[in-house]
Design an enzyme around this catalytic site. Structure first.
Site, PDB file in Angstrom:
ATOM      1  N   LYS A 163     -11.108 -47.778 -34.430  1.00 43.64           N
ATOM      2  CA  LYS A 163     -10.506 -47.143 -35.655  1.00 43.64           C
ATOM      3  C   LYS A 163      -9.029 -47.694 -35.614  1.00 43.64           C
ATOM      4  CE  LYS A 163     -13.161 -43.192 -35.677  1.00 43.64           C
ATOM      5  NZ  LYS A 163     -13.343 -41.991 -35.084  1.00 43.64           N
TER       6      LYS A 163
ATOM      7  N   GLN B 263      -9.953 -37.160 -32.664  1.00 37.88           N
ATOM      8  CA  GLN B 263     -11.302 -37.521 -32.157  1.00 37.88           C
ATOM      9  C   GLN B 263     -11.906 -36.510 -31.730  1.00 37.88           C
ATOM     10  OE1 GLN B 263     -12.487 -40.707 -32.638  1.00 37.88           O
ATOM     11  NE2 GLN B 263     -14.470 -39.930 -31.909  1.00 37.88           N
TER      12      GLN B 263
ATOM     13  N   ASP C 173     -11.422 -37.382 -42.345  1.00 35.46           N
ATOM     14  CA  ASP C 173     -12.616 -37.219 -42.026  1.00 35.46           C
ATOM     15  C   ASP C 173     -13.691 -36.344 -42.879  1.00 35.46           C
ATOM     16  OD1 ASP C 173     -13.898 -38.556 -39.729  1.00 35.46           O
ATOM     17  OD2 ASP C 173     -12.961 -36.855 -38.166  1.00 35.46           O
TER      18      ASP C 173
END
Ligand code: NAP
Length: 301
Positions: A54, A98, A121
């Site tokens: 990422k 994460q 997200d």
């Protein structure tokens, strides 16, 4: 005839090129640089590799990006405080924590602490609700389902009026992709059925599908005889079924299989995603697209 293979790596690269241009334009015309922070707790090898990928992509696209590594014993309180800091940082438009987190930290509390307008997200309940409402309300779409929608649209399949069957009802894939394709909107407007372990006759539903999306996590769950000739098959499943030695690096790597019997299915489907190289490469790309959108929205749209 063999199906067209939907190449997720190529489509993701196309979208990243579009994003690169958009980022350059934002910088030159409005002085806005999209900012992304990825927060990693501990050193779980899979999480480290996801976060590294990422970060690499966000650098390539010209973002301002921060990799914030926290020790495995960071307290929940410290993590929530850290998120609050990024919520108030005007240079940061997207916050990604994460997952999974260590057991002593409540994931729900952490997700709920992220400002929904920085939740790239799209896991925050506010963004889940916005997706249900649809239209302008839906600011960010969750990344894997958003990637699936792009794969279908960019491979030339029409969703408008199509019969879509989704195998699986998870919060990260099944439910959101069903909701996205159900919206009265471009690249959507489909008739959607979701099947799961409680479904009586899965085969009969799958056989009706013009577009079949499979996200169950069960290798070879979908049999070739369940596929309508000419259908578009999106295989989201990633199942480790063994190990092999990589020809490139000489190192041990996992053998991955999807949820669809690919070799047999490609003789019946009109188009199909491979595993790996189908849905997988799209997820990070859509995270980048959400961050660019967050930066634009923060700058007034
Ligand atoms: P999940 O949370 O385990 O959900 C799986 C869903 O499939 C559940 O709704 C389950 O039904 C259903 N299911 C499982 N076995 C079934 C069966 N035999 N018949 C019918 N339905 C069945 O999984 P997920 O997070 O959605 O992930 C699914 C797969 O996609 C996994 O292989 C995962 O690794 C992969 N994935 C890939 C990406 C990517 O970027 N490529 C991203 C996310 C996930 P119940 O609800 O009835 O239990």
């Amino acid at each position: 005839m063999s199906a067209k293979i939907i190449n997720g790596t190529e489509i993701a690269a196309q979208i990243r090129d579009e994003l690169r241009r958009e980022v350059a334009e934002l910088k030159h015309q409005r002085g806005v640089v999209p900012g992304l922070v990825t927060i990693l707790v501990g050193e779980n090898p899979a999480s480290v590799s996801y976060v590294t990928a990422k970060q690499k992509t966000s650098h390539e696209l010209g973002f301002y990006s921060i990799q914030d590594n926290q020790p495995p014993d960071v307290s929940e309180e410290q993590l929530l405080k850290l998120i609050q800091g990024y919520n108030h940082d005007p240079k940061i438009h997207g916050i990604l924590v994460q997952l999974p987190l260590p057991k002593h930290i409540d994931e729900k509390k952490v997700i709920n602490a992220i400002d929904p307008d920085k939740d790239v997200d799209a896991f925050h309940p506010v963004n889940v609700g916005r997706l249900m409402i649809g239209g302008d309300e839906a600011k960010f779409l969750p990344c894997t389902p958003a990637g699936i929608q792009e794969l279908i649209a960019r491979s030339g399949y029409k969703t408008d009026g199509a019969e879509v069957v989704v195998v699986g009802r998870s919060n990260i894939v099944g439910k959101p992709i069903a909701n996205i394709l159900l919206q009265k909107a471009p690249k959507a407007n489909a008739t959607v059925t979701i099947v799961h372990t409680g479904t009586k006759d899965m085969a009969s539903h799958c056989k009706r599908a013009d577009i079949l999306i499979v996200a169950a996590g069960v290798p070879n769950l979908v049999k070739p005889e369940w596929i309508k000739p000419g259908a578009c098959v999106i295989d989201v499943g990633v199942n480790r079924v063994g190990e092999k030695i990589s020809e490139k690096t000489g190192k041990k790597i996992a053998i991955l299989k999807g949820d669809v019997d690919f070799d047999a299915a490609k003789e019946i489907a009109g188009a199909i995603t491979p595993v790996p190289g189908g849905v997988g490469p799209m997820t990070i790309t859509m995270l980048m697209a959400n961050t660019v959108k967050a930066a634009k929205l923060a700058a007034g749209g």
